[in-house]
Design a protein around this motif. Structure first.
Motif, short mmCIF file in Angstrom:
data_model
loop_
_atom_site.label_atom_id
_atom_site.label_comp_id
_atom_site.label_asym_id
_atom_site.label_seq_id
_atom_site.Cartn_x
_atom_site.Cartn_y
_atom_site.Cartn_z
N LEU A 194 62.21 15.05 125.40
CA LEU A 194 61.07 15.53 126.18
C LEU A 194 59.78 14.91 125.69
CD1 LEU A 194 59.73 17.41 128.23
CD2 LEU A 194 59.88 19.26 126.53
N TYR A 195 59.13 14.18 126.59
CA TYR A 195 57.79 13.64 126.34
C TYR A 195 56.78 14.45 127.15
CZ TYR A 195 59.81 9.41 124.23
OH TYR A 195 60.48 8.53 123.42
N GLY A 196 55.57 14.61 126.62
CA GLY A 196 54.55 15.37 127.33
C GLY A 196 54.80 16.85 127.34
N ARG B 212 71.36 19.59 123.03
CA ARG B 212 70.32 19.46 122.01
C ARG B 212 69.08 18.87 122.65
NH1 ARG B 212 69.99 21.51 117.15
NH2 ARG B 212 71.93 20.58 116.39
N GLY B 213 67.94 19.53 122.45
CA GLY B 213 66.67 19.02 122.95
C GLY B 213 65.80 18.50 121.82
N TRP B 214 65.08 17.44 122.10
CA TRP B 214 64.14 16.84 121.16
C TRP B 214 62.79 16.72 121.86
CZ3 TRP B 214 66.68 16.17 116.60
CH2 TRP B 214 68.06 15.96 116.64
N MET B 215 61.74 17.28 121.29
CA MET B 215 60.43 17.26 121.91
C MET B 215 59.44 16.49 121.03
SD MET B 215 58.13 20.37 123.50
CE MET B 215 57.84 21.26 121.97
N TYR B 216 58.84 15.46 121.60
CA TYR B 216 57.90 14.62 120.86
C TYR B 216 56.48 15.14 120.99
CZ TYR B 216 61.60 11.18 120.31
OH TYR B 216 62.77 10.54 119.97
N ASP B 217 55.86 15.39 119.84
CA ASP B 217 54.45 15.72 119.74
C ASP B 217 53.76 14.51 119.11
OD1 ASP B 217 52.13 17.23 119.88
OD2 ASP B 217 52.54 18.37 118.07
N ARG B 218 52.47 14.58 118.83
CA ARG B 218 51.82 13.49 118.11
C ARG B 218 52.36 13.44 116.69
NH1 ARG B 218 47.34 10.26 118.21
NH2 ARG B 218 46.49 11.22 120.09
#
Length: 214
Positions: free
Chosen positions: A90-92, A118-124
């Motif tokens: 997940l981006y944004g 499995r979910g992966w969420m990108y932050d800064r």
């Protein structure tokens, strides 16, 4: 294992892991802008289009009503599961002007985990996932890199953190006190175990300045 990449309408900090041939790419409402800015054409655009106008030059669109239980990102998550994806990037999903959507997306990671994905969420400069009744191994990619873990829901018990500055052994993390915030990874790999309960786990990545911010 089929993968899905979801672009949501939060802040896009750069493309850390690009989709590969065969991956499903979904843009959720205004996440379409970030997806196109990254040079990617999504397989599907869905949402209620309260964040942007529906593009006239993109045909594969699923429009949803504004008044609904699911966020646009959750609709994308459910679509990923329906399509047999067991790994979702997940981006944004963070940043922007809406802290409530960041919290909703952390819950979406738990929604995925409880359905065998499995979910992966990108932050800064951070990557987030959720674990439940299991162990996660995290590779250190930044010297003195940060690692945080937060309880999601009922108390998380039997929590171990190894390879870090402040180890834990059979600890209890609760939603009422941030005991797991801002640890540091000391070893090449850190291990986080929760024997009963769910944790949102995030760790530091190399600076996004090395990426194109788009």
């Amino acid at each position: 294992m089929r993968r899905c990449f979801i672009f949501a309408a939060g802040t896009f900090y750069g493309l850390r892991l690009p989709p590969a041939p065969g991956d499903l790419v979904i843009a959720a409402d205004a996440g379409y802008r970030a997806c196109r800015a990254a040079g990617i054409t999504p397989d599907l655009l869905l949402g209620d289009f309260d964040s942007m106008e529906q593009p006239a030059d993109f045909a594969n669109v699923v429009r949803s009503p504004v008044e609904k239980d699911d966020t646009d990102t959750m609709l994308a998550v459910k679509t990923a599961l329906e399509e047999g994806c067991r790994e979702v990037f997940l981006y944004g999903g963070t940043g922007g002007a809406r802290l409530d959507h960041t919290l909703a997306n952390l819950q979406s990671l738990l929604y995925l985990r409880r359905r065998g994905a499995r979910g992966w969420m990108y932050d800064r400069d951070f990557l987030w996932t959720v674990i439940e009744n299991e162990t996660l191994t995290v590779e250190r990619t930044v010297e003195w890199g940060l690692l945080s873990a937060f309880c999601l829901g009922a108390d998380a018990s039997g929590v171990d953190e190894e390879g870090v500055q402040y180890p834990l052994r059979d600890a209890v993390l609760t939603a009422a006190f941030p005991l797991g915030v801002s640890n540091h990874i000391l070893e090449p790999k850190a291990r986080i175990t929760v024997r009963q309960g769910a944790l949102a786990v995030g760790w530091q990545l190399p600076s996004a300045e090395t990426l194109s911010p788009r």
